[in-house]
Write an enzyme that holds these catalytic residues in place. Structure first.
Site, PDB file in Angstrom:
ATOM      1  N   GLY A   1      38.192  35.317  40.413  1.00 49.91           N
ATOM      2  CA  GLY A   1      37.740  35.123  41.949  1.00 49.91           C
ATOM      3  C   GLY A   1      36.677  34.403  42.476  1.00 49.91           C
ATOM      4  O   GLY A   1      35.664  34.084  41.818  1.00 49.91           O
TER       5      GLY A   1
ATOM      6  N   ARG B   1      43.202  32.193  38.019  1.00 49.48           N
ATOM      7  CA  ARG B   1      43.222  33.344  36.734  1.00 49.48           C
ATOM      8  C   ARG B   1      44.051  32.809  35.777  1.00 49.48           C
ATOM      9  O   ARG B   1      44.588  33.539  35.095  1.00 49.48           O
ATOM     10  CB  ARG B   1      43.646  34.618  37.426  1.00 49.48           C
ATOM     11  CG  ARG B   1      42.727  35.200  38.582  1.00 49.48           C
ATOM     12  CD  ARG B   1      42.907  36.664  38.679  1.00 49.48           C
ATOM     13  NE  ARG B   1      42.053  36.902  40.158  1.00 49.48           N
ATOM     14  CZ  ARG B   1      40.665  37.477  40.083  1.00 49.48           C
ATOM     15  NH1 ARG B   1      40.038  37.402  38.977  1.00 49.48           N
ATOM     16  NH2 ARG B   1      40.333  37.800  41.151  1.00 49.48           N
TER      17      ARG B   1
ATOM     18  N   ASP C   1      34.384  38.629  33.352  1.00 49.55           N
ATOM     19  CA  ASP C   1      34.590  39.066  31.948  1.00 49.55           C
ATOM     20  C   ASP C   1      36.069  38.321  31.575  1.00 49.55           C
ATOM     21  O   ASP C   1      36.195  37.999  30.324  1.00 49.55           O
ATOM     22  CB  ASP C   1      35.089  40.511  32.006  1.00 49.55           C
ATOM     23  CG  ASP C   1      35.774  41.116  32.935  1.00 49.55           C
ATOM     24  OD1 ASP C   1      36.255  40.407  33.953  1.00 49.55           O
ATOM     25  OD2 ASP C   1      36.236  42.262  33.012  1.00 49.55           O
TER      26      ASP C   1
ATOM     27  N   THR D   1      29.977  37.568  39.318  1.00 49.76           N
ATOM     28  CA  THR D   1      31.503  38.410  39.888  1.00 49.76           C
ATOM     29  C   THR D   1      30.412  39.128  41.082  1.00 49.76           C
ATOM     30  O   THR D   1      29.597  39.477  40.542  1.00 49.76           O
ATOM     31  CB  THR D   1      32.137  39.456  38.915  1.00 49.76           C
ATOM     32  OG1 THR D   1      32.333  40.463  39.658  1.00 49.76           O
ATOM     33  CG2 THR D   1      30.998  39.895  38.062  1.00 49.76           C
ATOM     34  N   ILE D   2      31.179  39.385  42.124  1.00 51.29           N
ATOM     35  CA  ILE D   2      30.705  39.989  43.242  1.00 51.29           C
ATOM     36  C   ILE D   2      30.488  41.477  42.834  1.00 51.29           C
ATOM     37  O   ILE D   2      29.807  42.267  43.404  1.00 51.29           O
ATOM     38  CB  ILE D   2      31.343  39.777  44.588  1.00 51.29           C
ATOM     39  CG1 ILE D   2      33.073  40.281  44.561  1.00 51.29           C
ATOM     40  CG2 ILE D   2      31.184  38.308  45.092  1.00 51.29           C
ATOM     41  CD1 ILE D   2      33.342  40.902  45.832  1.00 51.29           C
ATOM     42  N   ASP D   3      31.186  41.850  41.799  1.00 49.22           N
ATOM     43  CA  ASP D   3      31.528  43.386  41.307  1.00 49.22           C
ATOM     44  C   ASP D   3      30.112  43.639  40.425  1.00 49.22           C
ATOM     45  O   ASP D   3      29.939  45.077  40.687  1.00 49.22           O
ATOM     46  CB  ASP D   3      32.764  43.494  40.455  1.00 49.22           C
ATOM     47  CG  ASP D   3      33.923  43.413  41.320  1.00 49.22           C
ATOM     48  OD1 ASP D   3      33.825  43.052  42.490  1.00 49.22           O
ATOM     49  OD2 ASP D   3      34.838  43.246  40.775  1.00 49.22           O
TER      50      ASP D   3
ATOM     51  N   ASP E   1      29.750  43.876  37.546  1.00 50.70           N
ATOM     52  CA  ASP E   1      29.976  44.716  36.277  1.00 50.70           C
ATOM     53  C   ASP E   1      29.776  44.122  35.256  1.00 50.70           C
ATOM     54  O   ASP E   1      30.350  44.734  33.984  1.00 50.70           O
ATOM     55  CB  ASP E   1      31.447  45.310  36.777  1.00 50.70           C
ATOM     56  CG  ASP E   1      32.604  44.460  36.712  1.00 50.70           C
ATOM     57  OD1 ASP E   1      31.991  43.097  36.816  1.00 50.70           O
ATOM     58  OD2 ASP E   1      33.704  44.640  36.758  1.00 50.70           O
TER      59      ASP E   1
ATOM     60  N   ARG F   1      35.259  59.036  65.665  1.00 48.49           N
ATOM     61  CA  ARG F   1      36.231  58.938  64.919  1.00 48.49           C
ATOM     62  C   ARG F   1      35.442  58.978  63.696  1.00 48.49           C
ATOM     63  O   ARG F   1      34.309  58.435  63.235  1.00 48.49           O
ATOM     64  CB  ARG F   1      36.817  57.408  64.820  1.00 48.49           C
ATOM     65  CG  ARG F   1      37.932  57.305  65.903  1.00 48.49           C
ATOM     66  CD  ARG F   1      38.374  55.918  66.188  1.00 48.49           C
ATOM     67  NE  ARG F   1      39.013  55.835  67.149  1.00 48.49           N
ATOM     68  CZ  ARG F   1      39.459  54.430  67.782  1.00 48.49           C
ATOM     69  NH1 ARG F   1      38.815  53.426  67.439  1.00 48.49           N
ATOM     70  NH2 ARG F   1      40.138  54.589  68.687  1.00 48.49           N
TER      71      ARG F   1
ATOM     72  N   ARG G   1      36.882  47.139  41.140  1.00 48.29           N
ATOM     73  CA  ARG G   1      37.920  47.744  40.428  1.00 48.29           C
ATOM     74  C   ARG G   1      37.701  48.899  39.455  1.00 48.29           C
ATOM     75  O   ARG G   1      38.124  50.078  39.864  1.00 48.29           O
ATOM     76  CB  ARG G   1      38.770  46.787  39.367  1.00 48.29           C
ATOM     77  CG  ARG G   1      39.599  45.754  40.118  1.00 48.29           C
ATOM     78  CD  ARG G   1      40.406  45.322  38.948  1.00 48.29           C
ATOM     79  NE  ARG G   1      41.094  44.057  39.580  1.00 48.29           N
ATOM     80  CZ  ARG G   1      41.106  42.904  39.435  1.00 48.29           C
ATOM     81  NH1 ARG G   1      39.943  42.287  38.465  1.00 48.29           N
ATOM     82  NH2 ARG G   1      41.534  41.757  39.884  1.00 48.29           N
TER      83      ARG G   1
ATOM     84  N   GLU H   1      37.734  49.924  46.140  1.00 51.39           N
ATOM     85  CA  GLU H   1      39.195  50.001  45.833  1.00 51.39           C
ATOM     86  C   GLU H   1      39.582  50.613  44.639  1.00 51.39           C
ATOM     87  O   GLU H   1      40.898  51.210  44.597  1.00 51.39           O
ATOM     88  CB  GLU H   1      39.674  48.656  45.940  1.00 51.39           C
ATOM     89  CG  GLU H   1      39.145  47.769  44.515  1.00 51.39           C
ATOM     90  CD  GLU H   1      39.239  46.270  44.678  1.00 51.39           C
ATOM     91  OE1 GLU H   1      40.221  45.762  45.332  1.00 51.39           O
ATOM     92  OE2 GLU H   1      38.807  45.632  43.736  1.00 51.39           O
TER      93      GLU H   1
ATOM     94  N   GLN I   1      34.240  39.827  51.638  1.00 49.49           N
ATOM     95  CA  GLN I   1      33.068  39.885  50.829  1.00 49.49           C
ATOM     96  C   GLN I   1      32.784  38.967  49.912  1.00 49.49           C
ATOM     97  O   GLN I   1      31.897  38.784  49.463  1.00 49.49           O
ATOM     98  CB  GLN I   1      33.447  41.399  50.014  1.00 49.49           C
ATOM     99  CG  GLN I   1      33.373  42.528  50.882  1.00 49.49           C
ATOM    100  CD  GLN I   1      34.225  43.756  50.089  1.00 49.49           C
ATOM    101  OE1 GLN I   1      33.668  44.535  49.662  1.00 49.49           O
ATOM    102  NE2 GLN I   1      35.543  43.894  50.492  1.00 49.49           N
ATOM    103  N   ARG I   2      33.782  37.992  49.666  1.00 46.92           N
ATOM    104  CA  ARG I   2      33.663  36.951  48.694  1.00 46.92           C
ATOM    105  C   ARG I   2      33.408  35.492  49.415  1.00 46.92           C
ATOM    106  O   ARG I   2      33.111  34.775  48.574  1.00 46.92           O
ATOM    107  CB  ARG I   2      35.159  36.848  47.701  1.00 46.92           C
ATOM    108  CG  ARG I   2      35.205  37.996  46.702  1.00 46.92           C
ATOM    109  CD  ARG I   2      35.835  37.743  45.510  1.00 46.92           C
ATOM    110  NE  ARG I   2      37.074  36.469  45.462  1.00 46.92           N
ATOM    111  CZ  ARG I   2      38.240  37.001  45.163  1.00 46.92           C
ATOM    112  NH1 ARG I   2      38.377  38.180  44.464  1.00 46.92           N
ATOM    113  NH2 ARG I   2      39.212  36.087  45.206  1.00 46.92           N
TER     114      ARG I   2
HETATM  115  O1  F6P Z   1      36.394  39.124  41.668  1.00 45.30           O
HETATM  116  C1  F6P Z   1      36.671  40.321  41.238  1.00 45.30           C
HETATM  117  C2  F6P Z   1      37.284  41.041  42.496  1.00 45.30           C
HETATM  118  O2  F6P Z   1      36.614  40.589  43.605  1.00 45.30           O
HETATM  119  C3  F6P Z   1      37.766  42.390  42.256  1.00 45.30           C
HETATM  120  O3  F6P Z   1      36.808  43.284  43.173  1.00 45.30           O
HETATM  121  C4  F6P Z   1      38.995  42.596  43.266  1.00 45.30           C
HETATM  122  O4  F6P Z   1      39.678  43.465  42.671  1.00 45.30           O
HETATM  123  C5  F6P Z   1      39.533  41.215  42.630  1.00 45.30           C
HETATM  124  O5  F6P Z   1      38.525  40.231  42.592  1.00 45.30           O
HETATM  125  C6  F6P Z   1      40.654  40.554  43.798  1.00 45.30           C
HETATM  126  O6  F6P Z   1      41.152  39.194  43.175  1.00 45.30           O
HETATM  127  P1  F6P Z   1      42.048  38.575  43.914  1.00 45.30           P
HETATM  128  O7  F6P Z   1      41.757  37.841  44.959  1.00 45.30           O
HETATM  129  O8  F6P Z   1      42.591  37.632  43.046  1.00 45.30           O
HETATM  130  O9  F6P Z   1      43.301  39.403  44.562  1.00 45.30           O
END
Ligand code: F6P
Length: 342
Positions: free
Chosen positions: A10, A72, A103, A125-127, A129, A162, A171, A221, A273-274
């Site tokens: 990503g 990917r 990873d 990675t933005i995650d 992890d 609300r 993930r 998510e 977010q990305r």
């Molecule tokens: O890069 C990691 C991530 O941002 C995960 O948090 C997310 O599930 C995934 O990419 C989404 O990837 P794509 O844009 O390929 O659907």
């Protein structure tokens, strides 16, 4: 030396800052030449390359995404994929690769190194992890986007009385939900590391309304209800076997409204977010990692990746990053709970 560079997985704010730093230091200090492989491992398999030098990296520090493109594509899942990459890289007279990725991308880098190709990794990675590094670039930008979104959603939630459920990326690790939620004053944070019950969520929603607060719930998510399993967008997986998650916020919002009677809406922040320009923290981190990657390549530290430990940039074996992911310790979630209303 002639160095190939690629970005996989990503996209992530800061990728261009790494590319820029590596090319500037590598060309000026060591006289290295660079080749850009397009779209991650796809470019290395199909020999899709682009010129990469000082001219190409001017002005890209603040630009989101990656000038090299990404995919990917997994060479290990394609017949002769790894061998083809090795053949193509060697055939182009390239001495080694810098692979910038998460990873999945770094897992391929490790396999290639095991098969004799020189690769240095830069974790992305933005995650946040990835093991063996305290922070990955892109994470700080994503957290700031979540924080700003929560600040904006808070006004709508309270004006309309609300509950709002905000779905963020992550993930298997809830770092974005935890940091974004804490920074935005979330009333409840749900992360993949700890299953939640609908009953506890509804209890918090009621408690927040009783305390005069329209609740903002932040859910990764990959958050998992005790009563079910991960909510997925499709059954399809990518070339690395990752399932596409998505939908937990909508799933929860429907149930909260049914159970509590409070009007509840959902928002999915998704790729917002990305995207876009990296924060100052991510620009500096990515730049330092790019400089360190060039030093590693120059001294032939193949099979290693750049890391951040405290404030120091160093190297660690690729295996340390890809064998296990870095998840949120539950005591960190307990800390965040101190601010929940009620
Ligand atoms: O890069 C990691 C991530 O941002 C995960 O948090 C997310 O599930 C995934 O990419 C989404 O990837 P794509 O844009 O390929 O659907």
């Amino acid at each position: 030396m002639k160095i190939g560079m690629l970005t996989g997985g990503g996209d992530c704010p800061g990728l261009n800052a790494v590319i820029r730093a590596a090319v500037l230091k590598g060309s000026r200090e060591y006289g290295h030449e660079f080749v850009g492989y397009l779209d991650g491992w796809k470019g290395a398999i199909e020999n899709l390359t682009t010129d990469l030098g000082v001219a190409q990296v001017q002005g890209i520090l603040s630009r989101g995404g990656t000038i090299l493109g990404s995919s990917r594509t997994n060479p290990a899942a394609i017949d002769d994929g790894l061998e083809t990459v090795i053949r193509n890289v060697r055939g182009a007279g390239i001495d080694g690769l810098i692979a910038i990725g998460g990873d999945d991308t770094l897992g391929v880098a490790r396999l290639l190194t095991d098969n004799g190709l020189g690769v240095v990794g830069v974790p992305k990675t933005i995650d946040n992890d990835l093991n063996a590094t305290d922070y990955t670039f892109g994470f700080d930008t994503a957290v700031n986007i979540v924080m700003e979104s929560l600040d904006r959603l808070r006004t709508t939630g309270s004006s309309h009385h609300r509950a709002l459920v905000v779905e963020v990326m992550g993930r298997h690790a809830g770092w974005i939900a935890l940091h974004g939620g804490m920074a935005g004053g979330a009333d409840l944070i749900l992360i993949p590391e700890e299953k939640f019950t609908l009953e506890a969520v509804c209890r918090q929603v009621d408690a927040s309304f009783r305390a005069g607060v329209a609740p903002l719930i932040v859910a990764s998510e990959g958050a998992i209800p005790e009563e079910g399993s991960e909510v997925t967008a499709t059954d399809d997986t990518d070339a690395f076997g990752n399932i596409r998650l998505g939908g937990i916020a909508g799933w929860l919002a429907d149930r909260i409204e049914q159970e509590t009677g409070h009007e509840t809406r959902s928002v999915v922040l998704g790729h917002l977010q990305r995207g876009g320009t990296p924060t100052a923290f991510d620009r500096v981190l990515a730049t330092r990692l790019g400089y360190r990657a060039i030093e590693a390549v120059t001294s032939g530290d193949w099979g290693m990746m750049t890391t951040l430990r405290g404030t120091s940039v160093d190297l660690a074996p690729l295996a340390d990053a890809v064998d296990e992911s870095k998840t949120v310790p539950l005591e960190r979630l307990r800390e965040a709970e101190n601010a929940y209303p009620g």
